[in-house]
Design a protein around this motif. Structure first.
Motif, short mmCIF file in Angstrom:
data_model
loop_
_atom_site.label_atom_id
_atom_site.label_comp_id
_atom_site.label_asym_id
_atom_site.label_seq_id
_atom_site.Cartn_x
_atom_site.Cartn_y
_atom_site.Cartn_z
N ALA A 106 0.85 -1.20 0.00
CA ALA A 106 0.00 0.00 0.00
C ALA A 106 0.88 1.24 0.00
CB ALA A 106 -0.92 0.00 1.22
N MET A 107 0.39 2.27 -0.68
CA MET A 107 1.10 3.55 -0.77
C MET A 107 0.18 4.65 -0.25
SD MET A 107 2.76 3.22 -4.60
CE MET A 107 1.19 3.00 -5.44
N ILE A 108 0.66 5.40 0.72
CA ILE A 108 -0.14 6.49 1.28
C ILE A 108 0.39 7.80 0.72
CG2 ILE A 108 -0.81 7.66 3.40
CD1 ILE A 108 0.10 4.59 4.51
N VAL A 109 -0.46 8.51 0.01
CA VAL A 109 -0.07 9.78 -0.61
C VAL A 109 -0.63 10.90 0.25
CG1 VAL A 109 -0.03 11.13 -2.73
CG2 VAL A 109 -0.38 8.63 -2.85
N PRO A 110 0.24 11.68 0.90
CA PRO A 110 -0.27 12.74 1.78
C PRO A 110 -0.71 13.96 0.99
CG PRO A 110 2.12 12.78 1.80
CD PRO A 110 1.71 11.61 0.92
N LEU A 111 -1.83 14.51 1.44
CA LEU A 111 -2.36 15.74 0.84
C LEU A 111 -2.77 16.62 2.02
CD1 LEU A 111 -5.03 16.06 -1.96
CD2 LEU A 111 -5.40 17.13 0.26
N SER A 112 -2.40 17.90 1.97
CA SER A 112 -2.83 18.81 3.04
C SER A 112 -4.06 19.57 2.59
CB SER A 112 -1.72 19.81 3.38
OG SER A 112 -0.87 19.29 4.35
N ALA A 113 -5.13 19.46 3.35
CA ALA A 113 -6.33 20.22 3.01
C ALA A 113 -6.10 21.72 3.19
CB ALA A 113 -7.50 19.76 3.87
N SER A 114 -5.17 22.07 4.04
CA SER A 114 -4.78 23.47 4.19
C SER A 114 -3.85 23.85 3.04
CB SER A 114 -4.04 23.65 5.52
OG SER A 114 -3.17 24.77 5.46
N HIS A 115 -4.26 24.82 2.24
CA HIS A 115 -3.42 25.24 1.11
C HIS A 115 -2.07 25.74 1.61
CE1 HIS A 115 -6.41 25.39 -2.38
NE2 HIS A 115 -7.02 24.78 -1.37
N ALA A 116 -2.09 26.51 2.69
CA ALA A 116 -0.84 27.07 3.20
C ALA A 116 0.11 25.95 3.63
CB ALA A 116 -1.13 28.00 4.37
N HIS A 117 -0.44 24.97 4.34
CA HIS A 117 0.39 23.85 4.79
C HIS A 117 0.86 23.02 3.61
CE1 HIS A 117 1.26 19.88 6.61
NE2 HIS A 117 1.55 20.55 7.70
N SER A 118 0.00 22.87 2.62
CA SER A 118 0.35 22.08 1.44
C SER A 118 1.54 22.69 0.72
CB SER A 118 -0.86 21.99 0.51
OG SER A 118 -0.62 21.12 -0.57
N LEU A 119 1.48 24.00 0.53
CA LEU A 119 2.58 24.67 -0.17
C LEU A 119 3.86 24.61 0.65
CD1 LEU A 119 0.62 27.75 -1.59
CD2 LEU A 119 1.61 25.83 -2.90
#
Lengths: 319, 319
Positions: free
Chosen positions: A100-113
């Motif tokens: 399994a591969m977990i791809v992280p995504l931040s729902a916070s745009h600021a945190h994502s960037l």
């Protein structure tokens, strides 16, 4: 019990080797990591996130992820997963045979960037590329979209429920097989968890597979209970509650695996985990991380022993 | 908010001066206890259990309960309560003018005999005598029946729900104004709490006023959340999580006041408590109890500060 209602079966995913170790400076050797995986498997854990497919210069603690993964892949019945931040990491995970591969995504745009150098929707697009690569490779590795900062963010403050729900759906539409929700920075409370997980389960059903809570302000188990009530049956946890928050130095880390396993067991859930063995492994972990504070509560009192002995003769009217 | 739905109002009762200090060997001086009461009141606490009306030889730590009570009675808007194990204690409490008297009853017969030297029904009969004494005195002090070991007992093992519910009703029938349920030895889990509190609220409504949880195995806040969901709006708690369990030396004590206040605040409940002031008082408490371990989690990370600063430049794909 010989038969078990499906709703009482829970999966605990040990993420200490990834989320825990990435936030501690001590480097645990590959042989000890493999011992950890072996002992967790022997204690009944059936999914372990063994590391992260990021460049070694960024996270030297996890530079041996491929080696630990190769070891974990030999254990019967164990789902061996890794975090992959992008297509390149996914290609490494596929080549190594991760389950399994977990791809992280931040729902916070600021945190994502700040954290991933991408907007959330750029991560969604990357998941589509990862899906294409997975399918082209003939692999059956599971792709999980992990939506972090789902309950707030130290950079951006509030994160809207609508945006979290949109991103869960977008990840599935882009080809993720399942999704998870994470309180990356320890902002969740059980009322928030109840609201968001209720909506998320309504939207995507059991494709919402894991809940990931930190215990930064002591609410980790309360949040896990709220997610359980919403119908979630998968939980990330770190042995010994390691895995701090970079914004709260010294704070408690992830929910402690042993505490969560015990709470679920007491609630009547079937996790397969043997809590005394987890407590033993926690003692071993302290030897591997001699300078790191471990967290959690169960280790102090231990599991409940029926008829532990006579009452102290105090006659002091306890309540 | 200028208007608040009643169901979002919660009362936190500080019981550290009674349940906390009775299990600590350090004797806190009367002047410091009064400072504690003052600071808790200033931090917005509106009910404080200031001590226990037991013979001084049994609990020298609480020998000054009358003096602390006299001090607490002067504070505006504060309900000053004391534990009374029997009629004699109640007579002392009535003479001293306590606002509320908590009469402990163990639902476990074995614990009741060991701890109170009475069967549960003998305690019920004592409550009837206390009620008669209260009414004869002209006092309006509240009589609360506190049912302990409601979720299990180290001596007896399981405690039946039916027996707990019977005893709640018997206490009210005998003249108690309200009742509470306590997990005296830290055996509760949120599923048990949900089941028992649902039934108890169904049976006695809002005369079930307080829930009392220990954090012995880390489930204190989860249990409080489960009780909240069942409709309970009053919670006992100890500043700094003091108040250990005699059967689990070194274990965490009661739910920490500051952690519970913060969880309730984050959930949108109105407790009146100011969490930063409670955290400040916790630091003071550590000075009064220099050799006692305090517990809880919030003190490490502190309350959530919006926009705490930029992310560390790690790009390590947190989740």
């Amino acid at each position: 019990m010989s038969t078990t209602h499906p709703s009482a079966v829970a999966t605990l995913r040990e993420v200490g080797l990834r989320d825990g170790l990435q936030s501690v400076s001590t480097i645990v050797g590959t042989a000890d990591k493999c011992r950890w995986v072996d002992a967790a498997h022997a204690a009944g854990m059936r999914e372990i996130e063994v590391g992260s497919m990021v460049p070694a210069r960024l996270l030297p603690q996890l530079a041996d992820t491929e080696a630990v993964l190769q070891h974990a892949l030999q254990l019967p019945g164990l789902v061996a997963s890794v975090l992959v931040p992008n297509l390149k990491g996914a290609e490494r995970a596929l080549a190594a045979g991760a389950h399994a591969m977990i791809v992280p995504l931040s729902a916070s745009h600021a945190h994502s960037l700040a954290n991933l150098r991408k907007t959330p929707d750029e991560v969604v697009a990357e998941v589509a590329r990862i899906r294409a690569a997975r399918d082209a490779s003939g692999s059956r590795a599971i792709i999980e979209g992990g939506v972090g900062t789902a309950f707030g963010c130290t950079l951006q403050g509030e994160v809207s429920e609508a945006e979290v729900l949109r991103l869960l759906q977008a990840l599935l539409d882009a080809g993720a097989d399942r999704v998870s929700l994470a309180d990356t920075v320890g902002h969740a409370d059980p009322a928030m968890v109840s609201r968001l997980f209720d909506k998320a389960v309504h939207r995507v059903g059991d494709r919402l597979r894991y809940a990931h809570f930190h215990d930064t302000r002591g609410m980790g188990l309360a949040n896990a209970y709220a997610a359980w009530q919403a119908g979630v049956r998968g939980f990330d946890a770190c042995l010994g509650g390691i895995g701090g928050c970079p914004h709260a130095p010294g704070a408690s880390g992830n929910v402690a695996t042993e505490d969560l396993a015990y709470m679920l067991e007491r609630m009547g859930a079937q996790t397969g985990a043997q809590v005394p063995a987890l407590l033993q492994l926690r003692r071993q972990l302290q030897q591997w991380l001699p300078n790191e504070p471990l967290h959690g509560s169960l280790w102090r009192a231990g599991v409940i022993r029926p008829h532990a002995g006579p009452m102290p003769d105090t006659a002091t009217a306890c309540l």
